[in-house]
Design an enzyme around this catalytic site. Structure first.
Site, PDB file in Angstrom:
ATOM      1  N   GLY A  14       0.862  -1.180   0.000  1.00  0.00           N
ATOM      2  CA  GLY A  14       0.000   0.000   0.000  1.00  0.00           C
ATOM      3  C   GLY A  14       0.892   1.221   0.000  1.00  0.00           C
ATOM      4  N   SER A  20       5.899  -5.293  -1.367  1.00  0.00           N
ATOM      5  CA  SER A  20       5.811  -3.875  -1.726  1.00  0.00           C
ATOM      6  C   SER A  20       6.156  -3.018  -0.506  1.00  0.00           C
ATOM      7  CB  SER A  20       4.422  -3.591  -2.323  1.00  0.00           C
ATOM      8  OG  SER A  20       4.378  -2.316  -2.921  1.00  0.00           O
ATOM      9  N   ALA A  21       5.232  -2.204   0.005  1.00  0.00           N
ATOM     10  CA  ALA A  21       5.538  -1.396   1.198  1.00  0.00           C
ATOM     11  C   ALA A  21       6.023  -2.274   2.348  1.00  0.00           C
ATOM     12  CB  ALA A  21       4.302  -0.606   1.620  1.00  0.00           C
ATOM     13  N   GLU A  50       8.825  -6.628 -10.390  1.00  0.00           N
ATOM     14  CA  GLU A  50       7.588  -7.328 -10.048  1.00  0.00           C
ATOM     15  C   GLU A  50       7.708  -8.791 -10.443  1.00  0.00           C
ATOM     16  OE1 GLU A  50       4.480  -5.037 -11.908  1.00  0.00           O
ATOM     17  OE2 GLU A  50       4.584  -3.499 -10.340  1.00  0.00           O
TER      18      GLU A  50
END
Lengths: 233, 233
Positions: free
Chosen positions: A88, A120-121, A192
């Site tokens: 996020g 991710s975060a 990714e």
């Protein structure tokens, strides 16, 4: 220490966390009690986010509890076996962890042996700082320091492409600027679909793609092929 | 107050600041002494950056002095007629302005009537905060507050496109998250090639493209056509 740090949650043509199921399963080896940190979620409701992760991990039989639903988040961390930190907004994640005093608690618990899984975060949070996030600084995080579970930075969602015709900085330009300002840093540009596993004092790249290694002493980013390791000093 | 806030410095097929020459010339009406703030530049040498801007403004006969070459930056601001703030990294810009005590000095001088011209990070600096930057947080800026010369945020280099196949957040997702966290904000997504002129209590959009207006009470971003104005409360 045992960490699994993924670039992203959803790969093209795959369902949410689908590409992460195999490495997560391998790491957990039957352990099932996981504490989920949804604080990077800004628009998504934290219950809904927790449900989404729980559902994605159904094939592994993992029981996912949202930390925002625990009576004492610090105590929940202190006894957690598996800590999962979703993606996020990184600034939002660091702020909410810091406001609740959880950065030190998570650091300690992972040092004690709890497994840390983040994407991710959540992968950024494991780094010394949030300085390699791609996110917008929507809230003040109370400092750019993060968990420092590893001694290098991850740039998640790594790509050096720009939308056609766009004049903004490429990722390489951004990371070159970072290294000019912070020459002591090492950065892994994690595309990714890829992830890093951290165990036994080293981080190992896995997934289908090469990653990029940025260091101030390299004229051009180095190429990390899957299976490459980075030693944690 | 008189401001010219541009999304970017270089448009496809045009030279550096070429698209900005006409609006800058119109604003300056023959005034020629400009103070340039190069602090957003991270890799570029500040002398070289100042030279580049000086050269670009040659058609207007503007005399550009780099603030980093002045003996007393605060005093230079206090007597400046034209303050030009270049693009680069917004965190770096805010940090270096703050470290030198220049945020308040610039604010005061522009209120007194100095003309402010900024592009990219330099446009962001005029906003209440740096929260709508697209830049990487490479250094801690000592707070996210900025000049607050206008009462809304600019998102420079605005586009809602992503590189093909990329799973990161779109700009709209990022700005929707910002408004969830900071519902009091108004944001203008300013596409490359466009600019805002601020005078007489209003900001007016100019350039070839529509801009996007983000506010918490709008279900979808509004469309600002060139010539649209935003009232400064």
């Amino acid at each position: 220490m045992q960490l699994l740090l993924l670039s992203n949650s959803t790969c093209p043509g795959k369902s949410y966390l689908e590409h992460a199921i195999a490495p997560i399963g391998e790491l957990l080896r039957g352990r099932r009690q996981a504490l989920f940190v949804p604080f990077a979620g800004v628009i998504v409701d934290w219950d809904a986010y927790t449900d989404k992760v729980r559902q994605a991990l159904t094939p592994l039989g993992v029981d996912v509890m949202g930390i925002h639903r625990t009576a004492d988040a610090g105590a929940a961390i202190a006894t957690a076996e598996i800590i999962i930190v979703g993606g996020g907004n990184t600034f939002h994640l660091v702020k909410h962890c810091r406001d609740r005093g959880l950065l030190r608690a998570i650091h300690r618990r992972v040092q004690e042996g709890a497994t840390y899984i983040g994407w991710s975060a959540g992968a950024n949070l494991a780094c010394p700082t949030l300085c390699t996030t791609n996110d917008m600084p929507i809230v003040e995080p109370g400092g750019f320091d993060a968990l420092g579970l590893i001694n290098f930075q991850i740039n998640p969602h790594y790509t050096n492409q720009l939308p056609a015709g766009h004049q903004g900085e490429t990722r390489q330009q951004r990371l070159d600027e970072l290294l000019r300002a912070r020459p002591e840093m090492t950065v892994v540009g994690l595309p990714e679909g890829d992830w890093l596993t951290v165990a036994d004092g080293a981080a190992t790249l896995a997934g289908p793609y090469d990653a990029a290694l940025y260091r101030a002493d390299l004229a051009e980013p180095g190429v990390l092929t899957p299976g490459s390791t980075i030693t944690l000093k």
